[in-house]
Scaffold this motif. Structure first.
Motif, PDB file in Angstrom:
ATOM      1  N   ASN A 153      23.810  76.242  20.229  1.00  0.00           N
ATOM      2  CA  ASN A 153      24.312  76.697  18.930  1.00  0.00           C
ATOM      3  C   ASN A 153      25.823  76.542  18.824  1.00  0.00           C
ATOM      4  N   THR A 154      26.527  76.823  19.927  1.00  0.00           N
ATOM      5  CA  THR A 154      27.988  76.692  19.918  1.00  0.00           C
ATOM      6  C   THR A 154      28.392  75.233  19.719  1.00  0.00           C
ATOM      7  N   ARG A 155      27.709  74.320  20.409  1.00  0.00           N
ATOM      8  CA  ARG A 155      27.997  72.886  20.235  1.00  0.00           C
ATOM      9  C   ARG A 155      27.739  72.445  18.801  1.00  0.00           C
ATOM     10  N   ASN A 156      26.661  72.941  18.201  1.00  0.00           N
ATOM     11  CA  ASN A 156      26.349  72.568  16.819  1.00  0.00           C
ATOM     12  C   ASN A 156      27.417  73.066  15.851  1.00  0.00           C
ATOM     13  N   MET A 157      27.967  74.244  16.107  1.00  0.00           N
ATOM     14  CA  MET A 157      29.052  74.757  15.282  1.00  0.00           C
ATOM     15  C   MET A 157      30.273  73.849  15.361  1.00  0.00           C
ATOM     16  N   ILE A 158      30.572  73.377  16.559  1.00  0.00           N
ATOM     17  CA  ILE A 158      31.736  72.495  16.746  1.00  0.00           C
ATOM     18  C   ILE A 158      31.514  71.172  16.020  1.00  0.00           C
ATOM     19  N   ARG A 159      30.294  70.654  16.074  1.00  0.00           N
ATOM     20  CA  ARG A 159      29.993  69.370  15.419  1.00  0.00           C
ATOM     21  C   ARG A 159      30.140  69.453  13.904  1.00  0.00           C
ATOM     22  N   ARG A 160      29.963  70.627  13.334  1.00  0.00           N
ATOM     23  CA  ARG A 160      30.093  70.758  11.876  1.00  0.00           C
ATOM     24  C   ARG A 160      31.499  70.395  11.405  1.00  0.00           C
ATOM     25  N   PRO A 273      35.561  78.044   0.926  1.00  0.00           N
ATOM     26  CA  PRO A 273      36.527  76.958   0.765  1.00  0.00           C
ATOM     27  C   PRO A 273      35.837  75.611   0.587  1.00  0.00           C
ATOM     28  N   GLU A 274      36.521  74.698  -0.131  1.00  0.00           N
ATOM     29  CA  GLU A 274      35.961  73.368  -0.336  1.00  0.00           C
ATOM     30  C   GLU A 274      35.928  72.582   0.978  1.00  0.00           C
ATOM     31  N   ARG A 275      36.962  72.790   1.783  1.00  0.00           N
ATOM     32  CA  ARG A 275      37.063  72.061   3.048  1.00  0.00           C
ATOM     33  C   ARG A 275      37.060  73.076   4.185  1.00  0.00           C
ATOM     34  N   MET A 276      35.981  73.109   4.944  1.00  0.00           N
ATOM     35  CA  MET A 276      35.829  74.119   5.981  1.00  0.00           C
ATOM     36  C   MET A 276      36.553  73.703   7.259  1.00  0.00           C
ATOM     37  N   ASP A 277      37.241  74.656   7.878  1.00  0.00           N
ATOM     38  CA  ASP A 277      37.771  74.447   9.212  1.00  0.00           C
ATOM     39  C   ASP A 277      36.889  75.229  10.181  1.00  0.00           C
ATOM     40  N   PHE A 278      37.242  75.204  11.467  1.00  0.00           N
ATOM     41  CA  PHE A 278      36.349  75.805  12.460  1.00  0.00           C
ATOM     42  C   PHE A 278      36.263  77.320  12.304  1.00  0.00           C
ATOM     43  N   ILE A 279      37.336  77.957  11.890  1.00  0.00           N
ATOM     44  CA  ILE A 279      37.286  79.411  11.740  1.00  0.00           C
ATOM     45  C   ILE A 279      36.375  79.805  10.570  1.00  0.00           C
ATOM     46  N   ASP A 280      36.244  78.927   9.569  1.00  0.00           N
ATOM     47  CA  ASP A 280      35.283  79.170   8.485  1.00  0.00           C
ATOM     48  C   ASP A 280      33.849  79.107   9.024  1.00  0.00           C
ATOM     49  N   GLU A 295      31.935  88.177  18.303  1.00  0.00           N
ATOM     50  CA  GLU A 295      33.280  87.860  17.839  1.00  0.00           C
ATOM     51  C   GLU A 295      34.185  87.471  19.010  1.00  0.00           C
ATOM     52  N   ASN A 296      34.069  88.179  20.134  1.00  0.00           N
ATOM     53  CA  ASN A 296      34.901  87.853  21.296  1.00  0.00           C
ATOM     54  C   ASN A 296      34.623  86.450  21.805  1.00  0.00           C
ATOM     55  N   LEU A 297      33.350  86.087  21.883  1.00  0.00           N
ATOM     56  CA  LEU A 297      33.002  84.747  22.330  1.00  0.00           C
ATOM     57  C   LEU A 297      33.531  83.709  21.347  1.00  0.00           C
ATOM     58  N   ALA A 298      33.391  83.969  20.049  1.00  0.00           N
ATOM     59  CA  ALA A 298      33.867  83.035  19.031  1.00  0.00           C
ATOM     60  C   ALA A 298      35.373  82.805  19.159  1.00  0.00           C
ATOM     61  N   LEU A 299      36.144  83.876  19.368  1.00  0.00           N
ATOM     62  CA  LEU A 299      37.593  83.749  19.504  1.00  0.00           C
ATOM     63  C   LEU A 299      37.959  82.992  20.781  1.00  0.00           C
ATOM     64  N   ASN A 300      37.230  83.236  21.861  1.00  0.00           N
ATOM     65  CA  ASN A 300      37.507  82.518  23.103  1.00  0.00           C
ATOM     66  C   ASN A 300      37.161  81.035  22.986  1.00  0.00           C
ATOM     67  N   VAL A 301      36.085  80.720  22.259  1.00  0.00           N
ATOM     68  CA  VAL A 301      35.748  79.317  22.004  1.00  0.00           C
ATOM     69  C   VAL A 301      36.847  78.668  21.180  1.00  0.00           C
ATOM     70  N   LEU A 302      37.329  79.375  20.167  1.00  0.00           N
ATOM     71  CA  LEU A 302      38.404  78.871  19.320  1.00  0.00           C
ATOM     72  C   LEU A 302      39.654  78.593  20.152  1.00  0.00           C
ATOM     73  N   PHE A 303      40.003  79.539  21.023  1.00  0.00           N
ATOM     74  CA  PHE A 303      41.169  79.380  21.889  1.00  0.00           C
ATOM     75  C   PHE A 303      41.023  78.144  22.772  1.00  0.00           C
ATOM     76  N   LEU A 304      39.875  78.010  23.419  1.00  0.00           N
ATOM     77  CA  LEU A 304      39.667  76.907  24.352  1.00  0.00           C
ATOM     78  C   LEU A 304      39.616  75.562  23.635  1.00  0.00           C
TER      79      LEU A 304
END
Length: 430
Positions: A153-160, A273-280, A295-304
């Protein structure tokens, strides 16, 4: 030693204690008896396990007590060649050997077949693993601890955000704009320290696609804190003010505070938003009734993600420019390929199109060869989740496998003159 012998020995000890007038209550004797039996059983089990493992573990040395072979492994090597640590042990033991680094028992694989097998068995017989000091830097919840459906699921989020479609439609345009802006800022400088300058440029692109419009306001402070994190990443893990590791942790903590602030503000916004970034994408996931990640995992993924995007890319680019500057023939052919693209355009100064990008054959050869020699990921770690048999050896459950990609990239049986920058070799391979 069996159970009957253990009990008779303990009875003898109790008899001597009684003779001395120091009789203990029966329940105490029984408790001591059970503990001793358990200890004997455990010791025998461990001795048998060690004997079993010693017979099937790869050859090698565990080095000094506590230190193992750590000092020799971390000795600096200025060349792009395989580390002397690996070379000497491969000559002595072969491409698979055991060692101990920073108090951790490891099996090192310089064997292409074993490397491929271990990576293919990820999330089956092996999991991603990082040293404990590095895990402290990644955070308690991080992508390295994501397995199975959570990792998928995390990989799929990144691919978006970073999938091929966005790369074709938007990211190529953004990258060209950032490169042109950076190059124009270099015109008046007598010299440029390339690696930090490239890191800063790529960080700006990554931050924009990770946290969007906030990047223009926050990128300065974020970059300073990410830079502090990077400078202490491979330092000795001593968390004392003044040390590189302390500054590294402080940089990480400051970045996480900023990312949390951006996430909280974005979650308050109702519009899409019309143009989504990863935090969206993260907000969309966290707003679900049963989100796939915390939320903690999401923020750590964002950081990495931000860190990995600028650090590895800037290292690869720096290496490529160094190789090209030392090889005029390759530089001329690369320049000729791009000049031909410009000559075919109606407007020579127009932006690079997706079709032009896909047509850059020699450019892709230069990139492949630069990454082969630079080895931006010199080692990878995987942890065995069960005993694994491979090449006549056993990788015991719980042991760490250190995979060494340079051993394949610099292997003379795979690449002719492996230490030579030769992008034309990829024409033949294709």
């Amino acid at each position: 030693m069996d159970l009957n012998k253990s009990v008779s020995v303990l009875h003898s000890i109790q008899g001597r204690i009684n003779d001395m007038g120091l009789a203990a209550p029966p329940f105490v004797v029984m408790g001591v008896t059970l503990i001793c039996i358990w200890l004997v059983h455990y010791l025998i089990k461990q001795i048998n396990r060690r004997r079993r493992l010693q017979a099937v573990l790869p050859p090698g040395s565990m080095g000094l007590p506590l230190l193992g072979e750590t000092l020799e492994f971390f000795a600096r090597s200025p060349a792009l060649d395989l580390l002397p640590f690996f070379k000497r042990r491969m000559e002595r033991y072969g491409p698979i050997f055991k060692t101990n680094l920073v108090g951790k028992d490891l099996i090192v694989s310089l064997d292409p077949d074993v490397n491929h097998y271990v990576l293919q068995q990820e999330e089956k017989s092996f999991h991603i693993w990082f040293p404990e000091s590095f895990m402290r830097l990644l955070g308690e919840e991080n992508i390295a601890k994501c397995y199975g459906s959570l990792h998928k699921n995390t990989r799929n989020m990144i691919r978006r955000v970073f999938g091929p479609e966005n790369l074709r439609l938007v990211l190529l345009h953004d990258m060209q704009g950032a490169v042109e802006k950076t190059l124009s800022s270099w015109h008046d400088r007598q010299s440029v320290e390339l690696k930090p300058a490239l890191s800063s440029m790529i960080f700006g692109i990554a931050a924009k696609w990770m946290i969007g419009y906030e990047a223009s306001v926050l990128s300065g402070d974020l970059w300073k804190n990410f830079d502090a994190f990077n400078q202490g990443l491979l330092s000795f893990p001593l968390y004392i003010p003044g040390t590189a590791f302390y500054r590294c942790m402080q940089g990480r903590n400051n970045v996480m505070k900023t990312l949390k602030q951006v996430l909280d503000e974005r979650r308050k916004k109702a519009e899409t938003p019309e143009r989504m970034d990863f935090i969206d994408v993260i907000v969309s996931e966290l707003n679900k009734q049963n989100p796939a990640l915390s939320e903690n995992l999401a923020l750590n993924v964002l950081f990495l993600m931000i860190f990995a995007s600028f650090e590895t890319t800037s290292s690869g680019l720096t290496a490529a420019l160094k190789f090209l500057s030392d090889n005029p023939k390759a530089w001329q052919e690369l320049e000729a390929e791009h000049q031909q693209i410009r000559e075919r355009r109606a407007d020579p100064d127009s932006e690079v199109t997706w079709e032009e990008y896909k047509s850059m054959k020699f450019t892709s050869h230069v990139i492949n060869e630069s990454l082969r020699l630079a080895n931006v990921a010199p080692v990878l770690f995987r942890k065995a989740t069960q005993d694994v048999q491979v090449k006549g050896y056993t990788i015991p459950e719980g042991w760490i496998v250190m995979i060494c990609p340079p051993a394949v990239h610099l292997n003379p049986t795979t690449y002719e003159d492996p230490s030579v920058f030769n992008p034309w070799r990829w024409k033949v391979r294709k």
